[in-house]
Design an enzyme around this catalytic site. Structure first.
Site, PDB file in Angstrom:
ATOM      1  CB  SER A   1      -0.961  -0.051   1.187  1.00 65.76           C
ATOM      2  OG  SER A   1      -2.002   0.876   1.018  1.00 65.76           O
TER       3      SER A   1
ATOM      4  CG  ASP B   1      -7.390  -3.355  -2.041  1.00 67.91           C
ATOM      5  OD1 ASP B   1      -8.051  -2.477  -1.459  1.00 67.91           O
ATOM      6  OD2 ASP B   1      -6.149  -3.407  -2.039  1.00 67.91           O
TER       7      ASP B   1
ATOM      8  CG  HIS C   1      -5.560  -2.708   1.174  1.00 75.34           C
ATOM      9  ND1 HIS C   1      -5.007  -2.434  -0.058  1.00 75.34           N
ATOM     10  CD2 HIS C   1      -4.916  -1.882   2.054  1.00 75.34           C
ATOM     11  CE1 HIS C   1      -4.082  -1.477   0.063  1.00 75.34           C
ATOM     12  NE2 HIS C   1      -4.015  -1.135   1.340  1.00 75.34           N
TER      13      HIS C   1
END
Lengths: 287, 287
Positions: free
Chosen positions: B154, B231, B265
């Site tokens: 991320s 996600d 995620h």
């Protein structure tokens, strides 16, 4: 399924790690529990083995599912894994949050008989009757009732051993990481048993794995016990696997004690050997 | 080693997961970072590859080491793994704890130029100069300076990509889970870049992987990008790996984009594919 509320669902190793909540009648409160469905459960046309995992002091249903890495092995073997919480939640008994080793997150997987704990602190019946039956009915299309095992860590290792020994035939395979093996003889156990069961030690033997081994007369079991040699709680004699092994030897119950050089009490240790435990359970449950 | 304080050490998969703290000169505060030493590091007579792992928004150095299960793969391949924290800590800049996506635990691995952030928020230089040099000197007997890779998740995926692209030759292998690929064009990135770098977008391109790819002229790199198709941040266009892939194609940089059906995620997703990423890095670093 109407009684279950889905809290979360995350894909991992091809399966789904779910958390549900439900209203427990044994504990008279709302409880979370986790269920991992391996990829083999998809479609629902095959019944899979189930392992219950009982966590240790201070844990909720979250620690095991986020830190142990068990899902890789459950996916490889095609095993459903159920993880309850460690005590009633939100019942607000005076003193229930004063200690990390008694009350909230420290239910010891027994049925308390002493006030004020006896109304809610019934984790023994919750795990082995209410949740067990709930899993079998809610997921009856994917669960094989004849292939159910149990494992746990620390207080949950004690819970796995006592659940298996008190309910002959209910769990075909039993293993434990760093279990409290002889609670009647260690500080954690004496505190918990005095609080939940009272001073009469004749009642304690019903919830002490080392004592239960001596009078077990159900189907043949082999106990797998894992212990880190650098575990401070082991060194401080909170766990005492040697007492359990001695009891097993005295009655001829097969037991394996794996002492792991340099490992401590944490999930770093569990994650290293959880794969071996799944191999052990799979060998029995998929025989 | 005098400048390093050992915070914790736990045995896992035969190696040692350590956390150290030190006083950072770039950030002018005390910082934690993790180092996993695989079993091959014991004895110190062999120099091993190193992978830096950069974590995402809200994380500290703890999330990756307790939730990803990477140690199994690092132990298999014999790779040392270093994980910094995600921002300066305890520097108390007004507003630094008002958002989860800016300030504390949201340093974006860049060097802020705008007051009041420019004094402390220098995670770019911290990771790629100060911590990098510290690892090479403190552990010089086990670290192979010619075999260093970087990965992240991320915001940390953005950090891995920009660290690799801005410092040609410093990292031989680069991969990312669900990276923020084009921060100049997504809400997280616009907020962070405006706050740390100011309104002048000509400065933003220096910290945007999709822009950096277009002017990269260092040694040949292959970028491995992993992305969960379920996600929410991907769906909400915070991540935009397609923009990075398009930029790579426009300049002929090899890129692999693995879209993972059903994955989100979380570290449940990362733990499923971290082994593949270690295989990718090992293939390059151990060639």
């Amino acid at each position: 399924m109407d009684l279950l509320e889905l809290v979360s669902s995350n894909k991992i190793f091809g399966g789904l790690q779910k958390v549900f909540s439900h209203q427990s009648t044994e504990l008279t409160c709302k409880m979370n529990f986790s269920v991992y469905f391996p990829p083999q459960a998809e479609g629902g046309d095959v019944r899979l083995p189930v392992i219950f995992y009982l966590s240790g002091l201070t844990c909720s249903e979250q620690n095991f599912i986020s830190k142990s890495g068990f899902q890789r092995y459950a996916a490889e073997h095609g095993i459903i894994v159920v993880g309850p919480d460690t005590s009633p939640r939100g019942v607000k008994i005076p003193g229930d949050d004063e200690s990390w080793d008694f009350g909230v997150a420290a239910g010891f997987y027994l049925d308390a008989t002493k006030d004020p704990w006896s109304k809610n602190y019934r984790m023994g019946s919750y795990v082995n009757k209410e949740l067990y039956d709930l899993i079998l009915s809610a997921f009856e299309n994917v669960v094989d009732i004849d292939r159910i095992g149990i494992m746990g860590h620390s207080m949950g290792g004690h819970g796995a051993l006592t659940s298996g020994l008190r309910n002959p035939g209910q769990y075909k395979s039993i293993s434990a990481f760093a279990p409290i093996c002889n609670p009647s003889a260690c500080p954690w156990g004496v505190k918990a048993f005095t609080g939940y069961l009272g001073e009469d030690k004749s009642k304690w033997v019903e919830w002490d794995a080392t004592e239960l081994v001596k009078k077990y007369d159900g189907p043949l079991l082999t106990l797998l016990i894992d212990q880190g040699a650098a575990d401070n709680f082991y060194i401080q004699k909170q766990l005492m696997p040697e007492n359990l092994v001695e009891a097993c030897r005295s009655v001829g119950m097969p037991v394996i004690l794996n002492l792991r050089e340099g490992y401590d009490h944490s999930y770093y240790y569990i994650s290293t050997y959880i794969g071996e435990h799944f191999d052990f359970h799979a060998k029995i449950l998929k025989a």
